[in-house]
Design an enzyme around this catalytic site. Structure first.
Site, PDB file in Angstrom:
ATOM      1  N   SER A  29       2.732  -7.486  -3.137  1.00  0.00           N
ATOM      2  CA  SER A  29       1.764  -8.056  -2.604  1.00  0.00           C
ATOM      3  C   SER A  29       2.637  -8.703  -1.032  1.00  0.00           C
ATOM      4  CB  SER A  29       2.117  -9.276  -3.623  1.00  0.00           C
ATOM      5  OG  SER A  29       2.805 -10.370  -3.690  1.00  0.00           O
ATOM      6  N   LYS A  30       2.099  -9.726  -0.791  1.00  0.00           N
ATOM      7  CA  LYS A  30       2.053  -9.970   0.364  1.00  0.00           C
ATOM      8  C   LYS A  30       3.573 -11.324   0.175  1.00  0.00           C
ATOM      9  CE  LYS A  30      -1.548 -10.810   3.259  1.00  0.00           C
ATOM     10  NZ  LYS A  30      -3.265 -11.374   2.406  1.00  0.00           N
ATOM     11  N   ARG A  31       3.982 -11.436  -0.873  1.00  0.00           N
ATOM     12  CA  ARG A  31       5.683 -11.637  -0.752  1.00  0.00           C
ATOM     13  C   ARG A  31       6.959 -10.819  -0.394  1.00  0.00           C
ATOM     14  NH1 ARG A  31       4.816 -11.773  -5.797  1.00  0.00           N
ATOM     15  NH2 ARG A  31       5.946 -10.768  -7.272  1.00  0.00           N
TER      16      ARG A  31
END
Length: 489
Positions: free
Chosen positions: A256-258
């Site tokens: 994911s974006k993290r």
């Protein structure tokens, strides 16, 4: 084992957003296989999700593939004799095969409402069974169908799943995988608006485009038995399947974006090089024979093989991408990296969008000075202050304290004198000049070099002094020393 038939593979994205890392890796594995066997790499667009599909996403995906160097041989924008290559332009092709299934009794019209289906799902869940369609409309008579139509109900078309069948798939990555048809339930192949579903359209596309190998993400494995049943019902030649592992973040959770940006364009916009991203994507789930980690696209075409693609999830490691990217930054021609750096420096207000020849020369010197220290080209702008700012800004109090040491006035005075006297300022001249400072003053290297660095840049670490001083020039050195020492009182 890959047979030496004419290999035809495809990448078929849905244009509902930018090209993601997972999609780019699937495209790459298809591309490498095609190139290795002198086959054909087809790109087509799966745009039957009418609400979410858009041309802007399509353009982004195709531009990202080209930027990565994965140009395709046939398909969207290129043409070919198996088109059209956009699903919404192929509706008449799908209809022909749907009609065939309806005629043979292998598909039927279903008039169940969403409420009825939801009720059925809930009842199965309550019994602890897998929710599936139990075939309520399987045996409708012609009269019953007419009656439903007269009530204004728009039917879907469902595929009639055979009972008691074991569906075996010889997956080129996972080995033998088996599914039971009884757990599937009759599934929708055409929605009530006449648009085919993914599982149906993808089979017709692959079959009519003579696709020999389907290499795609593991999340599609559960769709494969539904697709196999359609191939069998229509008597179509089946491709070989290869389902590649998921990509996880470093903490083993879903990417994911993290964990880092998830789209290719985001890495382009941060100053990552396409060669580095390709190299990194190849290593997400594929392991080469030796310990080597740096591969050009030509190396990958020679070495890639599906039998070295792992079943286990691949881990997206940003540190590894940075390591690979910094390698390519150091190896690339200076002018190329400078050109990529211009937008970042321009955005920060250091240079114009279209620098003249003199400015460009200066920028190449700056890039040469900093490229050993950057993971991506955007980071060039982090060092720009050192070269462009008229004022010295101390990074912290500790740096300022360095200039309060007793030997500093002597060091800076002699430095300035020698710089002014030098006929020209080259890296070699500065190396010799700095060495002579330590000798003449009888001081150790740190006592000389650290104050010089802080006086000129305000920082205790950074590019080499012999790279910085020629760029600053005589006047620049004079101004920097005056600025930094003027802040000590």
């Amino acid at each position: 084992v890959i047979s030496l038939e004419k290999i035809r593979v495809r990448f078929a994205p849905s244009p509902t957003g930018p090209l993601h890392i997972g999609g780019a890796r699937s495209a790459l594995f298809n591309y490498l296989l095609a190139k290795q066997y002198r086959g054909t790499f087809v790109v087509r667009i799966e745009d039957t999700d009418l609400e979410r599909s858009n041309r802007e996403s399509e353009e982004n995906i195709l531009a990202s593939l080209k930027w990565l160097g994965m140009d395709w041989d046939e398909g969207i924008q290129k043409g070919g004799d198996k088109g059209p290559y956009r699903q919404t332009e192929r509706l008449d092709i799908y209809k022909k095969y749907v009609d065939l299934l309806l005629e043979n009794g292998q598909a039927y019209f279903c008039y169940c409402t969403e409420e009825e289906l939801e009720e059925e799902r809930e009842a199965l869940k309550a019994k602890g069974e897998t929710p599936r369609y139990l075939g309520k409309c399987r045996t409708l008579t012609e009269i019953e169908r007419k009656e439903m139509g007269n009530r204004g109900l728009k039917p879907v078309v469902r595929f009639r799943v055979p009972d008691g069948q074991i569906i075996n798939i010889d997956d080129l990555v996972r080995g033998k995988v088996s599914f039971e048809s009884d757990g599937i339930g009759d599934y929708v192949i055409v929605k009530s608006d006449g648009i085919p579903t993914y599982n149906f359209a993808v089979v017709i596309d692959d079959a009519t485009m003579d696709i020999t190998h389907v290499i795609r993400g593991e999340e599609h494995l559960s769709n494969t038995p539904r697709q196999v049943l359609i191939y069998e019902a229509l008597g179509l030649a089946m491709p070989s399947f290869a389902h590649i592992s998921l990509i996880l973040g470093k903490d083993r959770s879903k990417m994911s974006k993290r964990h880092g940006s998830t789209s290719v364009v985001a890495y382009k916009d941060k100053g990552y090089l396409p060669e580095a991203l390709i190299n990194f994507l190849a290593l997400l789930g594929w392991s080469p024979v030796g310990e080597e980690e740096i591969f050009t696209i030509d190396d990958l075409i020679k070495q890639f093989s599906l039998d070295r693609v792992a079943k286990n999830p691949a881990v997206f490691d940003l540190d590894k991408l940075n390591h690979i990217n910094s390698h390519y930054i150091r190896k690339a021609p200076l002018e190329e990296i400078t050109t990529i750096a211009i937008p970042f420096l321009s955005e920060s207000g250091y240079v114009s969008k279209e620098p003249n020849i003199e400015e460009f020369k200066l920028l190449t010197k700056i890039v040469a000075a900093v490229r050993e220290r950057i993971n991506n080209v955007a980071e060039v702008a982090n060092f720009a202050d050192i070269f462009f700012s008229q004022e010295v800004i101390f990074e912290n109090e500790e740096a300022k304290e360095v200039l309060k040491e007793e030997q500093v006035p002597q060091v800076l005075e002699l430095l300035q004198q020698k710089v002014m006297e030098a006929e020209e300022l080259t890296a070699e001249v500065i190396k010799a000049l700095l060495k002579s400072l330590t000798k003449e003053l009888g001081l150790g290297g740190r006592k000389v070099f650290m104050p010089v660095r802080v006086a000129l840049t305000g920082q205790m670490h950074g590019p080499e002094l012999y790279d910085i001083i020629p760029i600053l020039g005589k006047e620049g050195v004079k101004k920097r020393i005056a600025s930094s020492t003027g802040q000590l009182s």
